[in-house]
Design a protein around this motif. Structure first.
Motif, PDB file in Angstrom:
ATOM      1  N   PHE A   6     -23.945 -11.099  16.825  1.00  0.00           N
ATOM      2  CA  PHE A   6     -24.356  -9.775  16.374  1.00  0.00           C
ATOM      3  C   PHE A   6     -25.616  -9.376  17.115  1.00  0.00           C
ATOM      4  CE2 PHE A   6     -25.082  -6.201  13.813  1.00  0.00           C
ATOM      5  CZ  PHE A   6     -26.373  -6.216  13.307  1.00  0.00           C
ATOM      6  N   ASN A   7     -25.602  -8.205  17.739  1.00  0.00           N
ATOM      7  CA  ASN A   7     -26.761  -7.696  18.451  1.00  0.00           C
ATOM      8  C   ASN A   7     -27.045  -6.302  17.919  1.00  0.00           C
ATOM      9  OD1 ASN A   7     -28.479  -6.413  20.397  1.00  0.00           O
ATOM     10  ND2 ASN A   7     -27.974  -8.044  21.831  1.00  0.00           N
ATOM     11  N   LYS A   8     -28.074  -6.200  17.085  1.00  0.00           N
ATOM     12  CA  LYS A   8     -28.347  -4.916  16.429  1.00  0.00           C
ATOM     13  C   LYS A   8     -28.816  -3.859  17.417  1.00  0.00           C
ATOM     14  CE  LYS A   8     -30.606  -2.917  12.409  1.00  0.00           C
ATOM     15  NZ  LYS A   8     -31.437  -3.174  11.204  1.00  0.00           N
ATOM     16  N   SER A   9     -29.626  -4.247  18.381  1.00  0.00           N
ATOM     17  CA  SER A   9     -30.171  -3.262  19.318  1.00  0.00           C
ATOM     18  C   SER A   9     -29.075  -2.678  20.209  1.00  0.00           C
ATOM     19  CB  SER A   9     -31.273  -3.886  20.168  1.00  0.00           C
ATOM     20  OG  SER A   9     -30.745  -4.943  20.950  1.00  0.00           O
ATOM     21  N   TYR A  26     -19.723 -11.119  10.010  1.00  0.00           N
ATOM     22  CA  TYR A  26     -21.178 -11.064   9.978  1.00  0.00           C
ATOM     23  C   TYR A  26     -21.598 -10.172   8.823  1.00  0.00           C
ATOM     24  CZ  TYR A  26     -25.983  -9.843  10.805  1.00  0.00           C
ATOM     25  OH  TYR A  26     -27.325  -9.644  10.621  1.00  0.00           O
ATOM     26  N   ILE A  27     -22.466 -10.730   7.970  1.00  0.00           N
ATOM     27  CA  ILE A  27     -22.985  -9.952   6.850  1.00  0.00           C
ATOM     28  C   ILE A  27     -24.491  -9.799   7.007  1.00  0.00           C
ATOM     29  CG2 ILE A  27     -23.164  -9.773   4.349  1.00  0.00           C
ATOM     30  CD1 ILE A  27     -20.293  -9.591   5.539  1.00  0.00           C
ATOM     31  N   THR A  28     -25.148 -10.925   7.118  1.00  0.00           N
ATOM     32  CA  THR A  28     -26.585 -10.929   7.299  1.00  0.00           C
ATOM     33  C   THR A  28     -26.982 -12.309   7.780  1.00  0.00           C
ATOM     34  OG1 THR A  28     -28.720 -10.451   6.240  1.00  0.00           O
ATOM     35  CG2 THR A  28     -27.115 -11.658   4.940  1.00  0.00           C
ATOM     36  N   GLY A  29     -28.244 -12.471   8.192  1.00  0.00           N
ATOM     37  CA  GLY A  29     -28.711 -13.806   8.557  1.00  0.00           C
ATOM     38  C   GLY A  29     -28.577 -14.068  10.039  1.00  0.00           C
ATOM     39  N   ASP A  30     -28.203 -15.278  10.372  1.00  0.00           N
ATOM     40  CA  ASP A  30     -28.111 -15.725  11.753  1.00  0.00           C
ATOM     41  C   ASP A  30     -27.188 -14.823  12.561  1.00  0.00           C
ATOM     42  OD1 ASP A  30     -27.608 -19.055  13.197  1.00  0.00           O
ATOM     43  OD2 ASP A  30     -28.070 -17.117  14.106  1.00  0.00           O
ATOM     44  N   ASN A  31     -27.675 -14.403  13.720  1.00  0.00           N
ATOM     45  CA  ASN A  31     -26.895 -13.469  14.532  1.00  0.00           C
ATOM     46  C   ASN A  31     -25.665 -14.117  15.152  1.00  0.00           C
ATOM     47  OD1 ASN A  31     -28.637 -11.409  13.954  1.00  0.00           O
ATOM     48  ND2 ASN A  31     -29.816 -11.617  15.845  1.00  0.00           N
ATOM     49  N   LEU A  32     -25.640 -15.436  15.249  1.00  0.00           N
ATOM     50  CA  LEU A  32     -24.485 -16.134  15.798  1.00  0.00           C
ATOM     51  C   LEU A  32     -23.640 -16.649  14.637  1.00  0.00           C
ATOM     52  CD1 LEU A  32     -23.086 -17.076  18.402  1.00  0.00           C
ATOM     53  CD2 LEU A  32     -24.344 -19.233  18.174  1.00  0.00           C
ATOM     54  N   VAL A  33     -22.423 -16.160  14.582  1.00  0.00           N
ATOM     55  CA  VAL A  33     -21.523 -16.508  13.478  1.00  0.00           C
ATOM     56  C   VAL A  33     -20.394 -17.371  14.024  1.00  0.00           C
ATOM     57  CG1 VAL A  33     -19.974 -15.590  11.738  1.00  0.00           C
ATOM     58  CG2 VAL A  33     -22.032 -14.323  12.346  1.00  0.00           C
TER      59      VAL A  33
END
Lengths: 116, 116
Positions: free
Chosen positions: A67-70, A50-57
């Motif tokens: 990816f879940n930033k919170s 995961y770099i950026t963009g869609d949270n599902l890779v």
């Protein structure tokens, strides 16, 4: 400082069932996140990032990660596990805000055991 | 598919001896790394190397360690005077050149170093 936690030493799942391997991270800036898999007597094989963009890779061999930033998490998932998925899985993070030159920080690894 | 290769697969040495671990990165890669994994512990970053110089090193990488790219294909890790605590699996990795800094690293199968 950057760090990665894999809270489970081992995950057991029956073949055909969903597989989840958990990972949480801590970085000072924005993270680059990676999953690697290690089979016995083999090196680490890249699965996805995961770099950026869609949270599902989506990655290799039917694996995906969210990816879940919170929640600062990057859990690895596979909808239907295979016996051949039995291996050691590593989550890794690179802190792009920390001036790092490509250094990966690895979690302790999670052993996945898929039973027939 | 190109791979990172490492030799030897297993090295046994006496404490105080010098060892050289060898790696052949993927041919068009320009960023090189060494990691190690002590049995039962995390994969730890040692050093990164780019443009014929060290770009980053960890606190583990003290004066006993050195890296070199002696020719266009090999990348070596030298430990000048081995200690018992240097016993570990040593992984070489490389990543491809680009303007981005988030390319995944490709790992070799590792060299198991045993110091007696």
């Amino acid at each position: 400082a950057q760090s990665v936690a894999q809270p489970e030493d081992q995950v057991n799942v029956a073949e055909g069932n969903p597989l989840t391997v958990k990972c949480t991270y801590s970085v000072s800036g924005n993270p680059y996140l990676f999953w690697y898999v290690q089979y016995p007597n083999r090196g680490l094989q890249f699965l996805l990032k995961y770099i950026t963009g869609d949270n599902l890779v989506k990655g290799s061999y039917g694996f995906e990660a969210e990816f879940n930033k919170s929640q600062t998490s990057f859990h690895l998932k596979k909808p239907s596990a295979l016996v051949s998925d039995s291996a050691l899985y590593f989550c890794a993070v690179r802190d792009i805000g920390g001036g790092s030159w490509g250094k990966l920080q690895f979690g302790a690894g999670t052993q996945v055991v898929v039973t027939p | 598919e190109p791979e990172v290769t490492q030799t030897p697969s297993h090295q046994v040495t006496q404490m105080g001896q010098e060892v050289i671990l060898r790696c052949v990165p993927i041919s068009n890669h320009l960023y090189f790394y060494w990691y190690r994994q002590i049995l039962g512990q995390k994969v730890e970053f040692l050093v990164s190397f780019y443009n014929n110089e060290i770009s980053e090193k960890s606190e583990i990488f003290d004066d006993q360690f050195s890296v070199e790219r002696p020719d266009g294909s090999n990348f070596t890790l030298k430990i000048r005077s081995t200690k018992l605590e240097d016993s570990a699996m040593y992984f070489c990795a490389s990543s491809r050149p680009s303007g981005e800094s988030y390319n995944e690293q490709f790992f070799g199968p590792g060299t198991r170093l045993t110091v007696l």
